[in-house]
Scaffold this motif. Sequence first.
Motif, PDB file in Angstrom:
ATOM      1  N   MET A 290       1.720   9.695  -5.515  1.00 35.36           N
ATOM      2  CA  MET A 290       2.389  10.972  -5.269  1.00 35.36           C
ATOM      3  C   MET A 290       3.324  11.320  -6.423  1.00 35.36           C
ATOM      4  N   HIS A 291       4.010  10.335  -6.958  1.00 38.08           N
ATOM      5  CA  HIS A 291       4.919  10.588  -8.078  1.00 38.08           C
ATOM      6  C   HIS A 291       4.162  11.047  -9.312  1.00 38.08           C
ATOM      7  N   VAL A 292       2.964  10.479  -9.516  1.00 40.01           N
ATOM      8  CA  VAL A 292       2.159  10.912 -10.671  1.00 40.01           C
ATOM      9  C   VAL A 292       1.822  12.384 -10.553  1.00 40.01           C
ATOM     10  N   GLY A 293       1.478  12.824  -9.341  1.00 45.87           N
ATOM     11  CA  GLY A 293       1.142  14.237  -9.164  1.00 45.87           C
ATOM     12  C   GLY A 293       2.344  15.153  -9.263  1.00 45.87           C
ATOM     13  N   LEU A 294       3.477  14.714  -8.722  1.00 45.81           N
ATOM     14  CA  LEU A 294       4.655  15.573  -8.727  1.00 45.81           C
ATOM     15  C   LEU A 294       5.330  15.625 -10.098  1.00 45.81           C
ATOM     16  N   ARG A 295       5.153  14.595 -10.899  1.00 49.61           N
ATOM     17  CA  ARG A 295       5.797  14.544 -12.216  1.00 49.61           C
ATOM     18  C   ARG A 295       4.902  15.087 -13.334  1.00 49.61           C
ATOM     19  N   TYR A 296       3.802  15.658 -12.985  1.00 45.74           N
ATOM     20  CA  TYR A 296       2.890  16.194 -13.997  1.00 45.74           C
ATOM     21  C   TYR A 296       3.488  17.506 -14.522  1.00 45.74           C
ATOM     22  N   SER A 297       4.044  17.468 -15.742  1.00 47.11           N
ATOM     23  CA  SER A 297       4.789  18.600 -16.307  1.00 47.11           C
ATOM     24  C   SER A 297       3.874  19.534 -17.088  1.00 47.11           C
ATOM     25  N   ARG A 298       4.484  20.651 -17.583  1.00 44.62           N
ATOM     26  CA  ARG A 298       3.747  21.640 -18.384  1.00 44.62           C
ATOM     27  C   ARG A 298       3.316  21.012 -19.713  1.00 44.62           C
ATOM     28  N   ALA A 299       4.166  20.141 -20.265  1.00 42.77           N
ATOM     29  CA  ALA A 299       3.819  19.489 -21.526  1.00 42.77           C
ATOM     30  C   ALA A 299       2.616  18.566 -21.343  1.00 42.77           C
ATOM     31  N   ASP A 300       2.552  17.865 -20.182  1.00 43.95           N
ATOM     32  CA  ASP A 300       1.406  17.016 -19.926  1.00 43.95           C
ATOM     33  C   ASP A 300       0.126  17.829 -19.786  1.00 43.95           C
ATOM     34  N   LEU A 301       0.288  19.073 -19.269  1.00 41.71           N
ATOM     35  CA  LEU A 301      -0.879  19.924 -19.074  1.00 41.71           C
ATOM     36  C   LEU A 301      -1.541  20.288 -20.402  1.00 41.71           C
ATOM     37  N   PHE A 302      -0.703  20.561 -21.436  1.00 40.39           N
ATOM     38  CA  PHE A 302      -1.228  20.974 -22.739  1.00 40.39           C
ATOM     39  C   PHE A 302      -1.435  19.789 -23.687  1.00 40.39           C
ATOM     40  N   ALA A 303      -1.050  18.605 -23.282  1.00 37.22           N
ATOM     41  CA  ALA A 303      -1.272  17.433 -24.131  1.00 37.22           C
ATOM     42  C   ALA A 303      -2.762  17.071 -24.158  1.00 37.22           C
ATOM     43  N   ALA A 304      -3.193  16.428 -25.258  1.00 42.95           N
ATOM     44  CA  ALA A 304      -4.621  16.127 -25.418  1.00 42.95           C
ATOM     45  C   ALA A 304      -5.116  15.158 -24.360  1.00 42.95           C
ATOM     46  N   ASP A 305      -4.318  14.159 -24.061  1.00 45.59           N
ATOM     47  CA  ASP A 305      -4.722  13.157 -23.087  1.00 45.59           C
ATOM     48  C   ASP A 305      -3.855  13.185 -21.840  1.00 45.59           C
ATOM     49  N   GLY A 306      -3.183  14.287 -21.590  1.00 38.22           N
ATOM     50  CA  GLY A 306      -2.278  14.354 -20.434  1.00 38.22           C
ATOM     51  C   GLY A 306      -3.015  14.218 -19.116  1.00 38.22           C
TER      52      GLY A 306
ATOM     53  N   LEU B  65      -4.875  10.958 -14.427  1.00 35.07           N
ATOM     54  CA  LEU B  65      -5.956  10.532 -13.545  1.00 35.07           C
ATOM     55  C   LEU B  65      -6.167   9.015 -13.600  1.00 35.07           C
ATOM     56  N   ALA B  66      -6.063   8.446 -14.810  1.00 34.57           N
ATOM     57  CA  ALA B  66      -6.237   7.007 -14.946  1.00 34.57           C
ATOM     58  C   ALA B  66      -5.141   6.253 -14.217  1.00 34.57           C
ATOM     59  N   THR B  67      -3.901   6.753 -14.330  1.00 34.42           N
ATOM     60  CA  THR B  67      -2.775   6.099 -13.655  1.00 34.42           C
ATOM     61  C   THR B  67      -2.929   6.176 -12.136  1.00 34.42           C
ATOM     62  N   ALA B  68      -3.292   7.385 -11.651  1.00 32.56           N
ATOM     63  CA  ALA B  68      -3.476   7.557 -10.209  1.00 32.56           C
ATOM     64  C   ALA B  68      -4.650   6.712  -9.700  1.00 32.56           C
ATOM     65  N   GLY B  69      -5.732   6.665 -10.490  1.00 32.72           N
ATOM     66  CA  GLY B  69      -6.895   5.875 -10.091  1.00 32.72           C
ATOM     67  C   GLY B  69      -6.590   4.388 -10.022  1.00 32.72           C
ATOM     68  N   LEU B  70      -5.799   3.890 -10.976  1.00 29.56           N
ATOM     69  CA  LEU B  70      -5.425   2.484 -10.968  1.00 29.56           C
ATOM     70  C   LEU B  70      -4.566   2.156  -9.754  1.00 29.56           C
TER      71      LEU B  70
ATOM     72  N   MET C 115       0.833  -1.203   0.000  1.00 26.17           N
ATOM     73  CA  MET C 115       0.000   0.000   0.000  1.00 26.17           C
ATOM     74  C   MET C 115       0.866   1.251   0.000  1.00 26.17           C
ATOM     75  N   ALA C 116       1.969   1.223   0.733  1.00 26.39           N
ATOM     76  CA  ALA C 116       2.880   2.370   0.734  1.00 26.39           C
ATOM     77  C   ALA C 116       3.485   2.581  -0.647  1.00 26.39           C
ATOM     78  N   LEU C 117       3.803   1.478  -1.334  1.00 31.89           N
ATOM     79  CA  LEU C 117       4.355   1.595  -2.685  1.00 31.89           C
ATOM     80  C   LEU C 117       3.353   2.235  -3.638  1.00 31.89           C
ATOM     81  N   HIS C 118       2.101   1.798  -3.584  1.00 34.37           N
ATOM     82  CA  HIS C 118       1.075   2.382  -4.451  1.00 34.37           C
ATOM     83  C   HIS C 118       0.813   3.838  -4.092  1.00 34.37           C
TER      84      HIS C 118
END
Length: 380
Positions: A61-77, A82-87, A53-56
Amino acid sequence: MSENDDQDRELPASEKRLREAREKGDVPRSRDLSAAVVVLAAVSTLIASADQMALHASNIMHVGLRYSRADLFAADGASHALATAGLEALKMLGPVFSVTIVAAIAAPALLGGLNFSGEALVPKFDRLDPIKGFGRLVSMNGLVELLKSLLKVILIGGVLAMYLRSTTRELVAVGAGSVNNGIAQSFRMLGHASLLFGSMLGVIALVDAPWQKFSFAKKMRMTKQEQKDEHKESDGNPELKSRVRQMQHQMSRRRMMQDVPTADVIVVNPTHFAVALRYDDGAMRAPRVIAKGVDVMAQQIRDVASAHKLPFVEAAPLARALYNTTEVGKEIPAALYVAVAQILAYVYRLKQAVANGDLPPDPPTPEIDPDLLGPYRMDT
């Protein structure tokens, strides 16, 4: 329920009353026992899978911290993040949720068994009555619930306060290390605190479960009048049953009298007992009693037999033994085979003598075991 009603309810609940209560969804239940089982099951899973559970959680947390500016403007970023964090969240909480659901379903079976009643889902508006509600508050059950609530506050609050006080340094040190170690340590401390919480619930449940069984049994107790009414309802009206039995007996007698003309011989004693016997060697293994009676019924059998010119044989011990051992429509017992065979052979010889104009043969005197006469033993 008044105090007088409680005093009158001195008889244990019948199976019918308990079955009807169960159909209405009224079974002994302990919310504290169910809560303790659910919490302990969830906590055990939490402690057993704390590292995973700690690993997940770290991955989320890594998904949120690694969300870059390019991901923000990407079509499916955004959707990809959200899908990765939800999984990851599903992987983290899935085992705990699964075990909790199973425990929530199985926990009630520990006390009252699994039971589903649609009638229990129907709203009961009488519970909105403030007078009855106040009566429930000042009842014994209300007092017990109040004591349990106080016990929960004292036990659970006191134990968790002591645990937090003893782990103050660990709580402060959580933010001093790495992210992964901090998350793992947080899950472990949460698991231990939850384990203490569940254990205290278990202690309370050990007191609550016997009380709920006792309270339910007390509520289901019956008065003598209720038990009488239930017996009357289950067994039916005694007068009506007596009338039905009388009619059945009359119908059986009529059928029996209708079978008398088919008899081969009437064994009599000579006035009190009469037994009609019939034997068909092609369809029967042994002679069969088709009618029998004592006193008035015996006279009726003799009258019908006389009207149809059936042969009579006077054999007092045999008539009594047949009456005692054989029901109407049943074959005679093996112990009477020889005696009845002598009677049938006599009837055959008698018919032959009458047809030929000869003298009638002497009637037989079959020997009968006195034990076969039962309560109809003859006076010596």
